[in-house]
Design a protein around this motif. Structure first.
Motif, PDB file in Angstrom:
ATOM      1  N   UNK A 181       0.881  -1.106   0.000  1.00 49.38           N
ATOM      2  CA  UNK A 181       0.244   0.149  -0.129  1.00 49.38           C
ATOM      3  C   UNK A 181       0.741   1.183  -0.015  1.00 49.38           C
ATOM      4  N   UNK A 182       2.046   1.218   0.572  1.00 49.09           N
ATOM      5  CA  UNK A 182       2.857   2.433   0.606  1.00 49.09           C
ATOM      6  C   UNK A 182       4.036   2.321  -0.604  1.00 49.09           C
ATOM      7  N   UNK A 183       3.841   1.380  -1.359  1.00 51.70           N
ATOM      8  CA  UNK A 183       5.164   1.044  -2.342  1.00 51.70           C
ATOM      9  C   UNK A 183       5.258   2.262  -3.406  1.00 51.70           C
ATOM     10  N   UNK A 184       4.042   2.896  -3.540  1.00 53.08           N
ATOM     11  CA  UNK A 184       3.888   4.002  -4.530  1.00 53.08           C
ATOM     12  C   UNK A 184       4.169   5.351  -3.916  1.00 53.08           C
ATOM     13  N   UNK A 185       4.395   5.366  -2.584  1.00 55.84           N
ATOM     14  CA  UNK A 185       4.487   7.021  -2.047  1.00 55.84           C
ATOM     15  C   UNK A 185       5.944   7.520  -2.362  1.00 55.84           C
ATOM     16  N   UNK A 186       6.785   6.716  -2.556  1.00 59.67           N
ATOM     17  CA  UNK A 186       8.101   7.512  -2.721  1.00 59.67           C
ATOM     18  C   UNK A 186       8.128   8.215  -4.182  1.00 59.67           C
ATOM     19  N   UNK A 187       7.345   7.609  -4.970  1.00 57.40           N
ATOM     20  CA  UNK A 187       7.318   8.352  -6.240  1.00 57.40           C
ATOM     21  C   UNK A 187       6.229   9.395  -6.312  1.00 57.40           C
ATOM     22  N   UNK A 188       5.226   9.379  -5.528  1.00 54.65           N
ATOM     23  CA  UNK A 188       4.245  10.332  -5.360  1.00 54.65           C
ATOM     24  C   UNK A 188       4.612  11.557  -4.990  1.00 54.65           C
ATOM     25  N   UNK A 189       5.528  11.438  -4.084  1.00 53.41           N
ATOM     26  CA  UNK A 189       5.746  12.987  -3.548  1.00 53.41           C
ATOM     27  C   UNK A 189       6.502  13.662  -4.392  1.00 53.41           C
ATOM     28  N   UNK A 190       7.320  13.035  -5.431  1.00 50.37           N
ATOM     29  CA  UNK A 190       8.077  13.840  -6.205  1.00 50.37           C
ATOM     30  C   UNK A 190       6.821  14.261  -7.533  1.00 50.37           C
ATOM     31  N   UNK A 191       6.270  13.310  -7.935  1.00 44.47           N
ATOM     32  CA  UNK A 191       5.127  13.655  -8.953  1.00 44.47           C
ATOM     33  C   UNK A 191       4.292  14.871  -8.557  1.00 44.47           C
ATOM     34  N   UNK A 192       3.980  14.786  -7.218  1.00 42.85           N
ATOM     35  CA  UNK A 192       3.189  16.051  -6.839  1.00 42.85           C
ATOM     36  C   UNK A 192       3.942  17.361  -6.254  1.00 42.85           C
ATOM     37  N   UNK A 193       5.268  17.245  -6.247  1.00 39.58           N
ATOM     38  CA  UNK A 193       6.086  18.455  -5.946  1.00 39.58           C
ATOM     39  C   UNK A 193       6.564  19.032  -7.030  1.00 39.58           C
ATOM     40  N   UNK A 194       6.807  18.120  -8.258  1.00 33.33           N
ATOM     41  CA  UNK A 194       7.346  19.042  -9.340  1.00 33.33           C
ATOM     42  C   UNK A 194       6.211  19.840 -10.220  1.00 33.33           C
ATOM     43  N   UNK A 195       6.794  20.801 -10.501  1.00 31.72           N
ATOM     44  CA  UNK A 195       5.920  21.779 -11.186  1.00 31.72           C
ATOM     45  C   UNK A 195       5.499  21.473 -12.636  1.00 31.72           C
ATOM     46  N   UNK A 196       6.137  20.252 -13.144  1.00 30.08           N
ATOM     47  CA  UNK A 196       5.914  19.693 -14.371  1.00 30.08           C
ATOM     48  C   UNK A 196       7.118  18.938 -14.665  1.00 30.08           C
ATOM     49  N   UNK A 197       7.751  18.698 -16.082  1.00 32.09           N
ATOM     50  CA  UNK A 197       8.671  17.832 -16.304  1.00 32.09           C
ATOM     51  C   UNK A 197       9.784  18.275 -15.072  1.00 32.09           C
ATOM     52  N   UNK A 198      10.432  17.058 -14.780  1.00 34.63           N
ATOM     53  CA  UNK A 198      10.579  15.723 -15.070  1.00 34.63           C
ATOM     54  C   UNK A 198       9.493  14.840 -14.512  1.00 34.63           C
ATOM     55  N   UNK A 199       8.824  15.489 -13.480  1.00 36.39           N
ATOM     56  CA  UNK A 199       7.903  14.239 -12.464  1.00 36.39           C
ATOM     57  C   UNK A 199       6.322  14.766 -12.475  1.00 36.39           C
ATOM     58  N   UNK A 200       6.237  16.074 -12.656  1.00 36.44           N
ATOM     59  CA  UNK A 200       4.937  16.572 -12.400  1.00 36.44           C
ATOM     60  C   UNK A 200       4.222  17.046 -13.528  1.00 36.44           C
ATOM     61  N   UNK A 201       3.198  17.757 -13.278  1.00 38.78           N
ATOM     62  CA  UNK A 201       2.067  18.301 -14.298  1.00 38.78           C
ATOM     63  C   UNK A 201       0.700  17.498 -14.319  1.00 38.78           C
ATOM     64  N   UNK A 202       0.022  17.471 -13.334  1.00 38.00           N
ATOM     65  CA  UNK A 202      -1.233  16.634 -13.149  1.00 38.00           C
ATOM     66  C   UNK A 202      -2.418  17.492 -13.377  1.00 38.00           C
ATOM     67  N   UNK A 203      -3.415  17.058 -14.054  1.00 41.82           N
ATOM     68  CA  UNK A 203      -4.596  17.643 -14.309  1.00 41.82           C
ATOM     69  C   UNK A 203      -5.250  17.981 -12.811  1.00 41.82           C
ATOM     70  N   UNK A 204      -5.952  19.222 -12.634  1.00 41.46           N
ATOM     71  CA  UNK A 204      -6.792  19.304 -11.094  1.00 41.46           C
ATOM     72  C   UNK A 204      -7.988  18.609 -11.202  1.00 41.46           C
ATOM     73  N   UNK A 205      -8.726  18.388 -12.275  1.00 37.79           N
ATOM     74  CA  UNK A 205      -9.938  17.862 -12.191  1.00 37.79           C
ATOM     75  C   UNK A 205      -9.888  16.218 -12.468  1.00 37.79           C
ATOM     76  N   UNK A 206     -10.518  15.544 -11.774  1.00 37.35           N
ATOM     77  CA  UNK A 206     -10.668  14.233 -11.752  1.00 37.35           C
ATOM     78  C   UNK A 206     -11.373  13.818 -12.913  1.00 37.35           C
ATOM     79  N   UNK A 207     -12.364  14.619 -13.442  1.00 39.31           N
ATOM     80  CA  UNK A 207     -13.127  14.271 -14.850  1.00 39.31           C
ATOM     81  C   UNK A 207     -12.156  14.152 -15.875  1.00 39.31           C
ATOM     82  N   UNK A 208     -10.990  14.962 -15.967  1.00 40.78           N
ATOM     83  CA  UNK A 208     -10.184  14.978 -17.043  1.00 40.78           C
ATOM     84  C   UNK A 208      -9.682  13.713 -17.079  1.00 40.78           C
ATOM     85  N   UNK A 209      -9.147  12.891 -16.084  1.00 35.74           N
ATOM     86  CA  UNK A 209      -8.631  11.553 -16.098  1.00 35.74           C
ATOM     87  C   UNK A 209      -9.788  10.637 -16.998  1.00 35.74           C
TER      88      UNK A 209
END
Length: 527
Positions: free
Chosen positions: A373-401
């Motif tokens: 359950x925690x195996x993905x959290x290491x990547x999550x913190x950088x994906x959500x901390x980057x403002x875009x490339x190389x790891x970030x840039x995620x839609x704000x609206x869940x409906x987009x996904x």
């Protein structure tokens, strides 16, 4: 060499490990610097080298020494709070006149720990290894560095006997919201999370360089580690010595765009695998033609989207099956393992599975482990901390996904819903990233490696090649993620690529022009 466990590497993630080095291996903390002193106190700190953590048995047996490097939590406030970065060192053995300096490495992720990575890489480096002090490190907040941990994931409610694609999607939204909440509410994570970014990891790398007393840094990184290397060349171009980056992404695309783009090559990889499996019909009984094999997979997913089966207490939903299938297909050598896994899963959905084979049994054991359950959290913190490339840039609206997932089914029926879905909880993080995406545009000499049939598209590697104007590209036409030193992972070696890397790191010049290495024949255990 690469973070390739199925549950984590399908997302390019690795586990967050909590721990610390023994006291004698800690860095000597510098006095808190004033703003005027800037980073000088960090760059001039003395490191206390000692035994590596007890869990790093192979590092200790190899004679490595470990230390902690103190860095600012916030580089905009170097006089403020500090954190520690765990580093390992295997000293150069070549005569002094043949030594090159230090070689730092990163195995990918984001979220991959790398304290022992240079030890794993050493066989591929051959004689070149002796010319460098080999430096491994755990990026900030991971492994033996100052960690970020999250509250334990609660036990999920009992599933309903039936589901639907929309119900599965809503479940992923609930999980993402829950993951964001349990990370923010643990300890003082609200103060730490905004500083989990690739830019800050690159800054930490430069403090490591300076603390080691080196004017320049050499580097090898694969996957996200390759993008991290490109980030360093942009931020510290005059401090980059011999840089090798293996399997990159397009620096003009966000991480979500990269995930979405991986759907089409994953579908092509599925077709390649289906053709191989059809040729081995007498063994796997999944179809005599590639079309028949693919149809089996798609029928299984259709069933899973309505009435998932449960194996060893694990509900095999369609989103989980898609993730399980995608990762092994990144390497052509995995075709036999993938076929065995699919054979058992198809049998389970037909009510005919008597006993899981070793591939499915290992998968179920991992999925039922308390750490998953925690195996993905290491990547999550950088994906959500980057403002875009190389790891970030995620839609704000869940409906987009959701809308992207639905549209993708027309051309990417197997993997489209997965790569377009919610793979990180960034929509629910409390604070936006503090810095923008990294823009790569420099002429630093860099050696690039890329497989032409990687799930990270070859076109995207060409985009990075253009952005790194001083780079040379070594390509090979194989289905793979990671080109250098593949035999370390039991994969088929690309000798031409290995020679090019070792010649360059050994002190030679970059190739005069881009080159393509012959694709090696598969190893015998796959056919």
């Amino acid at each position: 060499m690469r973070a390739t466990t199925t549950a984590t590497a399908g997302l390019g993630l690795a586990a967050v490990l909590v721990g610390g080095l023994p006291a004698q291996a800690s860095a000597q903390r510098p006095a808190a610097p004033t703003r005027a002193a800037g980073l000088a106190a960090y760059e001039q700190q003395e490191l206390n080298w000692g035994p590596c953590p007890t869990g790093q048995k192979e590092l200790n047996e190899a004679g490595a020494r470990c230390a902690k490097v103190t860095v600012p939590l916030d580089y905009a406030d170097p006089g403020g709070r500090t954190i520690e970065i765990a580093v390992s060192r295997i000293k150069a053995t070549a005569p002094a006149e043949k030594r090159r300096g230090v070689l730092l490495t990163n195995p990918g992720g984001p979220g991959g720990t790398g304290l022992a990575y240079t030890l794993a890489l050493r066989p591929a480096l051959k004689d070149v290894a002796g010319r460098y002090d080999l430096i491994g490190f755990d990026p900030r907040f991971l492994g033996e560095s100052t960690p970020i941990a999250c509250d334990p994931a609660p036990k999920p409610p009992p599933p309903a006997p039936t589901t639907s694609p929309r119900a599965d999607f809503e479940a992923s939204v609930r999980t993402a919201r829950q993951d964001a909440r349990r990370c923010h509410e643990h300890g003082d994570n609200r103060a730490l999370l905004p500083h989990a970014s690739s830019r800050n990891v690159a800054r930490d790398m430069d403090v490591i360089r300076a603390a080691l007393g080196r004017r320049k840094l050499s580097y090898y990184g694969v996957s996200y580690g390759a993008d991290l290397g490109a980030t360093y060349t942009q931020m510290f171009p005059r401090r980059a010595d011999r840089f090798v980056i293996d399997s990159v992404t397009d620096p003009a695309a966000t991480q979500y765009e990269q995930f979405r783009r991986s759907g089409a090559p994953a579908e092509r990889a599925l077709d390649e695998w289906a053709a191989w499996t059809a040729r081995n019909h007498t063994t796997y009984r999944l179809g005599r033609t590639a079309a028949q094999v693919r149809a089996r997979v798609e029928r299984m997913l259709t069933q899973a989207e309505r009435r998932p089966v449960t194996l060893a207490g694990q509900r095999m939903t369609a989103p989980l099956l898609r993730m399980i299938l995608k990762q092994p297909l990144t390497q052509g050598e995995n075709d036999a393992r993938t076929a065995s896994l699919v054979r058992d899963l198809v049998a389970a959905y037909q009510g005919e599975l008597t006993e899981p084979g070793p591939e499915l049994a290992a998968m179920l054991k991992m999925l039922n482990s308390p750490e998953v359950a925690d195996s993905m959290l290491g990547g999550t913190i950088f994906m959500c901390g980057d403002g875009g490339w190389p790891a970030g840039g995620w839609p704000a609206s869940t409906e987009t996904y959701w809308k992207n997932s639905v549209r993708s089914r027309a051309t990417e029926p197997v993997f489209g819903p997965f790569v377009n879905g919610i793979t990180a909880p960034c929509s629910f993080f409390e604070q936006p990233p503090r810095e923008p995406a990294v823009t790569v545009d420099n002429d630093v000499p860099v050696l690039m490696l890329q497989a032409k049939r990687d799930h990270t598209r070859f076109e995207d590697a060409l985009a990075m090649h253009r952005a790194l104007r001083g780079s040379r590209l070594v390509a090979t036409d194989i289905r793979a993620h990671g080109v250098y030193g593949r035999d370390i992972d039991g994969l088929t070696r690309v000798p031409c690529a290995d020679r090019a890397v070792n010649a360059y790191l050994g002190g030679g010049a970059l190739p005069e022009r881009d080159m393509e290495c012959p694709a090696p024949a598969r190893t015998s255990h796959t056919d």
